[in-house]
Design a protein around this motif. Structure first.
Motif, mmCIF file in Angstrom:
data_model
loop_
_atom_site.group_PDB
_atom_site.id
_atom_site.type_symbol
_atom_site.label_atom_id
_atom_site.label_comp_id
_atom_site.label_asym_id
_atom_site.label_seq_id
_atom_site.Cartn_x
_atom_site.Cartn_y
_atom_site.Cartn_z
ATOM 1 N N GLN A 70 52.639 -70.452 24.527
ATOM 2 C CA GLN A 70 52.523 -69.095 25.065
ATOM 3 C C GLN A 70 53.897 -68.442 25.204
ATOM 4 O O GLN A 70 54.067 -67.256 24.926
ATOM 5 N N ILE A 71 54.896 -69.221 25.617
ATOM 6 C CA ILE A 71 56.251 -68.686 25.757
ATOM 7 C C ILE A 71 56.806 -68.272 24.393
ATOM 8 O O ILE A 71 57.429 -67.221 24.248
ATOM 9 N N ILE A 72 56.576 -69.110 23.388
ATOM 10 C CA ILE A 72 57.074 -68.800 22.042
ATOM 11 C C ILE A 72 56.421 -67.528 21.504
ATOM 12 O O ILE A 72 57.062 -66.698 20.864
ATOM 13 N N ARG A 73 55.134 -67.368 21.790
ATOM 14 C CA ARG A 73 54.394 -66.204 21.288
ATOM 15 C C ARG A 73 54.686 -64.937 22.099
ATOM 16 O O ARG A 73 54.457 -63.826 21.607
ATOM 17 N N ASP A 74 55.146 -65.103 23.334
ATOM 18 C CA ASP A 74 55.336 -63.960 24.234
ATOM 19 C C ASP A 74 56.813 -63.578 24.286
ATOM 20 O O ASP A 74 57.614 -64.281 24.900
ATOM 21 N N PRO A 75 57.216 -62.485 23.661
ATOM 22 C CA PRO A 75 58.643 -62.114 23.645
ATOM 23 C C PRO A 75 59.187 -61.744 25.023
ATOM 24 O O PRO A 75 60.394 -61.827 25.248
ATOM 25 N N SER A 76 58.311 -61.333 25.947
ATOM 26 C CA SER A 76 58.799 -60.922 27.265
ATOM 27 C C SER A 76 59.450 -62.094 28.004
ATOM 28 O O SER A 76 60.440 -61.910 28.727
ATOM 29 N N SER A 77 58.921 -63.298 27.829
ATOM 30 C CA SER A 77 59.504 -64.462 28.492
ATOM 31 C C SER A 77 60.907 -64.750 27.969
ATOM 32 O O SER A 77 61.817 -65.074 28.736
ATOM 33 N N ILE A 78 61.080 -64.623 26.641
ATOM 34 C CA ILE A 78 62.398 -64.841 26.049
ATOM 35 C C ILE A 78 63.371 -63.771 26.513
ATOM 36 O O ILE A 78 64.544 -64.059 26.811
ATOM 37 N N LEU A 79 62.912 -62.529 26.614
ATOM 38 C CA LEU A 79 63.770 -61.441 27.072
ATOM 39 C C LEU A 79 64.222 -61.674 28.511
ATOM 40 O O LEU A 79 65.387 -61.467 28.854
#
Length: 368
Positions: free
Chosen positions: A17-26
């Motif tokens: 989910q983290i890899i797919r969700d750019p908001s977490s990386i941001l």
């Protein structure tokens, strides 16, 4: 008992989910950089280019030398006036200058008599700047006397040495402290926003309908974001050392361990917020109010806790950043001072455990 197969499945699910969700990386990678550069350049307790005025009632080689001493200082932006101080009186009333230094007409004669004196007039509407102008101005005055071999009535020579922060730069203790503030916001937002999103989409109810226990659910949810927050810590420390050239005199192992302990209450706070709010917008607002602002204002990062009212000092006991900031400043500037590091790490761990116990109790009720 924990079922490690279910726990691993939750961990893998959250990682994907983290890899797919750019908001977490941001939040984990980009936001720390933005905040660190803002704090590194915008927050400073070093006063520079303070506008002051100097009145020379009678010019001489000594008055010109003294004026040049003040002009050469990076702390002051000097406006020189001859004979009449009326213009400077108007400037200080308008707030265009912060102080007036008057060199009297008898200055040269007073030097011969070994009784030289100058007058400091400071703007008291800003007490901190007024105090800085007087203290640093007096220091320049003493240095000028020594430079001119006018050590008048000075039987004792004072030499000042500053431990741990020889340049006396506020960035040396502000930037390590800002890492704690940034990790508070990052850790709280990571769990608060992402899990609140699952509540909005209905996927959280689907997970809770499975045989997974509340403890497994919480650990499986928090662990990926814990590792992501550690990555944020590494980024912040690297920028602090490489870009801002802040010294580091402690152990990187202790830095890693204490940061990991500190992230426990930060992530737990975000999880608690998302559990209670279940809405991304509300979770973001509450994370700022409950997590970021208390860490910024009540941790001793900028404002000294001992100067706060007694009732407010008791509230600071539950602020995890209060314990992490001294650890960071000690590791960066002093080294491995275990009398500071160990007690503060224990307090952080106790706060984190208490918060997770509360979350488990709340989440268990939802599952049942």
């Amino acid at each position: 008992m924990l079922n490690f197969k279910r726990l691993n499945a939750l961990f893998v699910k959250e990682s994907i989910q983290i890899i797919r969700d750019p908001s977490s990386i941001l939040i984990a990678a980009i936001l720390p950089l933005i905040l660190l550069f803002l704090m590194g350049y915008a927050i400073s307790l070093d006063s520079k280019n303070i506008p002051i005025g100097i009145v020379i009632e009678k010019s001489s080689k000594y008055t010109q030398s003294l004026v040049n001493t003040f002009k050469s200082s990076v702390s002051f932006d000097v406006k020189k006036v001859d004979y009449n101080r009326i213009e400077l009186n108007k400037d200080i009333k308008k707030g265009e200058i912060k102080a007036i230094i008057v060199i009297p007409s008898t200055f040269s004669k007073d030097i011969i008599k070994q009784k030289p004196k100058i007058q400091f007039i400071t703007d008291g509407t800003e007490p901190n700047i007024a105090g800085y102008v007087y203290k640093y101005g007096f220091s320049l005055w003493q240095n000028w006397l020594k430079q001119e071999n006018l050590n008048i009535n000075q039987k004792i020579a004072i030499e000042s040495r500053y431990w741990f922060n020889a340049p006396l730069l506020s960035s040396y203790f502000l930037l390590p402290g800002s890492i704690a503030i940034i990790l508070t916001l990052i850790g709280t937002l990571l769990t608060a926003l992402v899990i609140a999103r699952e509540w909005e989409r209905g996927t959280m109810e689907a997970i809770m309908s499975t045989p997974v226990t509340s403890t497994e659910l919480i650990i499986g949810k928090v662990l990926p974001y814990f590792l992501l927050a550690l990555l944020s810590m590494v980024i912040c420390v690297f920028i602090t050392l490489a870009w801002f050239q802040i010294p580091f005199r402690g152990s990187y192992f202790l830095l890693f361990i204490t940061s990991a302990i500190y992230l426990i209450p930060s992530l737990a706070l975000g999880l608690l917020i998302s559990t209670l709010s279940k809405n991304q917008f509300v979770a973001a607002q509450v994370a700022l109010i409950v997590g970021y602002l208390p860490a910024m204002l009540l941790s001793g990062f900028i404002f000294q806790i001992s100067s706060m009212p007694t009732w407010l000092q008791y509230i600071t006991i539950i602020i995890p950043a209060k314990y992490f900031i001294p650890i960071l400043q000690t590791l960066f500037l002093s080294g491995n001072i275990y009398d500071v590091i160990i007690p503060n790490a224990i307090y952080m761990g106790i706060l984190g455990i208490l918060m997770f116990v509360i979350i488990i109790k709340i989440t268990r009720k939802k599952i049942e």
